[in-house]
Motif scaffolding. Structure first.
Motif, PDB file in Angstrom:
ATOM      1  N   VAL A 145      20.692  10.675 -39.998  1.00 55.67           N
ATOM      2  CA  VAL A 145      20.665   9.695 -38.919  1.00 55.67           C
ATOM      3  C   VAL A 145      20.656  10.402 -37.577  1.00 55.67           C
ATOM      4  O   VAL A 145      21.069  11.552 -37.451  1.00 55.67           O
ATOM      5  CB  VAL A 145      21.877   8.739 -38.981  1.00 55.67           C
ATOM      6  N   ASP A 146      20.152   9.689 -36.565  1.00 59.78           N
ATOM      7  CA  ASP A 146      20.236  10.132 -35.175  1.00 59.78           C
ATOM      8  C   ASP A 146      21.180   9.202 -34.435  1.00 59.78           C
ATOM      9  O   ASP A 146      21.208   7.994 -34.690  1.00 59.78           O
ATOM     10  CB  ASP A 146      18.868  10.078 -34.493  1.00 59.78           C
ATOM     11  N   VAL A 147      21.950   9.776 -33.517  1.00 63.45           N
ATOM     12  CA  VAL A 147      22.803   8.991 -32.639  1.00 63.45           C
ATOM     13  C   VAL A 147      22.047   8.761 -31.343  1.00 63.45           C
ATOM     14  O   VAL A 147      21.510   9.690 -30.751  1.00 63.45           O
ATOM     15  CB  VAL A 147      24.132   9.715 -32.368  1.00 63.45           C
ATOM     16  N   LEU A 148      21.975   7.502 -30.920  1.00 61.09           N
ATOM     17  CA  LEU A 148      21.194   7.133 -29.745  1.00 61.09           C
ATOM     18  C   LEU A 148      22.081   6.729 -28.579  1.00 61.09           C
ATOM     19  O   LEU A 148      23.113   6.082 -28.772  1.00 61.09           O
ATOM     20  CB  LEU A 148      20.262   5.960 -30.066  1.00 61.09           C
ATOM     21  N   ALA A 149      21.673   7.098 -27.382  1.00 55.74           N
ATOM     22  CA  ALA A 149      22.282   6.609 -26.151  1.00 55.74           C
ATOM     23  C   ALA A 149      21.155   6.429 -25.147  1.00 55.74           C
ATOM     24  O   ALA A 149      20.333   7.328 -24.959  1.00 55.74           O
ATOM     25  CB  ALA A 149      23.323   7.577 -25.623  1.00 55.74           C
ATOM     26  N   GLY A 150      21.094   5.269 -24.551  1.00 54.05           N
ATOM     27  CA  GLY A 150      19.995   4.993 -23.637  1.00 54.05           C
ATOM     28  C   GLY A 150      18.653   5.012 -24.325  1.00 54.05           C
ATOM     29  O   GLY A 150      17.619   5.262 -23.699  1.00 54.05           O
ATOM     30  N   GLY A 157      19.588  14.263 -36.643  1.00 56.89           N
ATOM     31  CA  GLY A 157      19.545  14.766 -38.004  1.00 56.89           C
ATOM     32  C   GLY A 157      20.889  15.074 -38.619  1.00 56.89           C
ATOM     33  O   GLY A 157      21.037  16.087 -39.291  1.00 56.89           O
ATOM     34  N   LEU A 158      21.881  14.203 -38.414  1.00 56.29           N
ATOM     35  CA  LEU A 158      23.179  14.403 -39.057  1.00 56.29           C
ATOM     36  C   LEU A 158      23.024  14.117 -40.544  1.00 56.29           C
ATOM     37  O   LEU A 158      22.714  13.008 -40.957  1.00 56.29           O
ATOM     38  CB  LEU A 158      24.229  13.479 -38.442  1.00 56.29           C
ATOM     39  N   ALA A 178      20.221   5.218 -35.377  1.00 54.20           N
ATOM     40  CA  ALA A 178      18.922   4.963 -35.993  1.00 54.20           C
ATOM     41  C   ALA A 178      18.679   5.985 -37.083  1.00 54.20           C
ATOM     42  O   ALA A 178      19.318   7.042 -37.123  1.00 54.20           O
ATOM     43  CB  ALA A 178      17.809   5.026 -34.953  1.00 54.20           C
ATOM     44  N   LEU A 179      17.762   5.686 -37.986  1.00 56.09           N
ATOM     45  CA  LEU A 179      17.351   6.684 -38.963  1.00 56.09           C
ATOM     46  C   LEU A 179      16.738   7.874 -38.234  1.00 56.09           C
ATOM     47  O   LEU A 179      16.116   7.724 -37.172  1.00 56.09           O
ATOM     48  CB  LEU A 179      16.341   6.090 -39.942  1.00 56.09           C
ATOM     49  N   ALA A 180      16.927   9.056 -38.774  1.00 55.03           N
ATOM     50  CA  ALA A 180      16.446  10.272 -38.125  1.00 55.03           C
ATOM     51  C   ALA A 180      14.962  10.173 -37.815  1.00 55.03           C
ATOM     52  O   ALA A 180      14.153   9.751 -38.640  1.00 55.03           O
ATOM     53  CB  ALA A 180      16.717  11.486 -39.008  1.00 55.03           C
ATOM     54  N   GLY A 181      14.616  10.551 -36.583  1.00 57.96           N
ATOM     55  CA  GLY A 181      13.222  10.540 -36.168  1.00 57.96           C
ATOM     56  C   GLY A 181      12.735   9.225 -35.634  1.00 57.96           C
ATOM     57  O   GLY A 181      11.557   9.100 -35.278  1.00 57.96           O
ATOM     58  N   ILE A 258      30.616   3.846 -36.126  1.00 58.88           N
ATOM     59  CA  ILE A 258      31.478   4.614 -35.248  1.00 58.88           C
ATOM     60  C   ILE A 258      30.822   5.921 -34.846  1.00 58.88           C
ATOM     61  O   ILE A 258      31.115   6.486 -33.798  1.00 58.88           O
ATOM     62  CB  ILE A 258      32.845   4.849 -35.913  1.00 58.88           C
ATOM     63  N   ALA A 259      29.899   6.414 -35.640  1.00 59.69           N
ATOM     64  CA  ALA A 259      29.244   7.680 -35.327  1.00 59.69           C
ATOM     65  C   ALA A 259      28.527   7.656 -33.995  1.00 59.69           C
ATOM     66  O   ALA A 259      28.369   8.687 -33.351  1.00 59.69           O
ATOM     67  CB  ALA A 259      28.236   8.036 -36.429  1.00 59.69           C
ATOM     68  N   VAL A 260      28.119   6.501 -33.526  1.00 54.18           N
ATOM     69  CA  VAL A 260      27.312   6.443 -32.319  1.00 54.18           C
ATOM     70  C   VAL A 260      28.110   6.740 -31.074  1.00 54.18           C
ATOM     71  O   VAL A 260      27.563   6.986 -30.016  1.00 54.18           O
ATOM     72  CB  VAL A 260      26.657   5.049 -32.193  1.00 54.18           C
ATOM     73  N   ALA A 261      29.428   6.743 -31.140  1.00 48.65           N
ATOM     74  CA  ALA A 261      30.241   6.978 -29.953  1.00 48.65           C
ATOM     75  C   ALA A 261      29.952   8.328 -29.325  1.00 48.65           C
ATOM     76  O   ALA A 261      29.933   8.468 -28.105  1.00 48.65           O
ATOM     77  CB  ALA A 261      31.722   6.877 -30.305  1.00 48.65           C
TER      78      ALA A 261
END
Length: 276
Positions: A145-150, A157-158, A178-181, A258-261
């Motif tokens: 997964v990718d963590v998104l901000a803005g 790629g976690l 979001a899913l990676a990529g 919670i990962a998105v923080a």
């Protein structure tokens, strides 16, 4: 029917491991160990150094922290009707505990859906006043997964069984994952509380293909304590309000919320730095 309630689980593991001396011990120090069972639909018996330690350990159960002599411990997971540890479903694996360290051992699925066992070292270093620490651990049979901000990825790629850690200002942050990529959020935006002087560890476990993803959130307090203090406490459903380590199990579709923080705070800090 489950053979043990949550209270019995915590008491049992403490009692059993208390008498399971490591194969190689450091008698001058001890370590803190917590345990998470993150393999869905697979109750197990847990053997430590060849001795039955946990009977009918259920998926989603958490226990600890345990204070154990530093050293090496051989751990094997078997079917619940096994007579001994000679035919494990996972292991045997050696867990090496160093004096003064804080660990969480996690039985989980690999990204490919195979059983795995990982020993994570929990970062209990002192945090600055007004800050907490967030660690996200991917231990689910699920893609990266990718963590998104803005709308942009800030953690990319976690993957299983890796982790990402940040020291963050205490407060509420909002972000998405979001899913990676990709940049289309599959979870969030979500508000997450970062607590002053607290390490929050979030585990994504289960299987995406089987539809049983869940999260476990472990907190370790005392990161502002004196240098001689060792963050520790109780865990699982026995946790008290003043416990310095607690576990909370949350099932459902919010497995990675919670990962998105981490991503949100990274972007906020970057913007703050640019404005000075």
């Amino acid at each position: 029917m489950r053979k043990t309630a949550a209270a019995g689980l915590a008491v049992g593991i403490i009692a059993a491991l208390g008498f399971a001396m490591p194969a190689s011990a450091d008698t001058n120090g001890s370590a803190q160990l917590s345990v998470l069972h993150g393999i869905p639909d697979t109750p197990v018996d847990v053997y430590v150094n060849g001795e039955l330690t946990l009977d009918d350990f259920q998926p989603g159960d958490l226990a600890g922290p345990l204070e154990l002599p530093a050293g090496d411990y051989e751990v094997a997971l078997t079917a619940t009707d096994a007579a001994d540890a000679s035919s494990p479903v996972l292991g045997p694996a050696t867990l090496t505990l160093a004096a003064g360290s804080n660990y969480t051992a996690v039985a989980h699925l690999t990204e490919a859906g195979e059983p795995g066992l990982n020993l994570f070292t929990n970062d209990t270093a002192t945090t600055a006043a007004g800050e907490g620490r967030l660690t996200v651990r991917h231990v689910a049979a699920a893609p990266a997964v990718d963590v998104l901000a803005g709308g942009s990825p800030v953690v990319e790629g976690l993957t299983n069984p890796n982790e990402a850690t940040l020291n963050l200002p205490a407060g509420t942050v909002s972000a998405a994952v979001a899913l990676a990529g990709t940049t289309e959020p599959v979870l969030g935006p979500t508000d997450v509380q970062i607590q002053d002087g607290v390490l929050t560890i979030v585990y994504a476990w289960g299987s995406a293909e089987d539809g049983n993803l869940a999260i476990a959130a472990q907190t370790v307090t005392g990161l502002h304590s004196s240098p001689d203090g060792v963050p520790s406490g109780s865990a699982g459903y026995l946790a008290q309000r003043d416990a310095s380590t607690t576990f909370l199990m949350i099932a459902g579709a919010g497995v990675l919320a919670i990962a998105v923080a981490a991503g949100a705070v990274t972007v906020v800090r970057a913007r703050q730095g640019a404005s000075h």
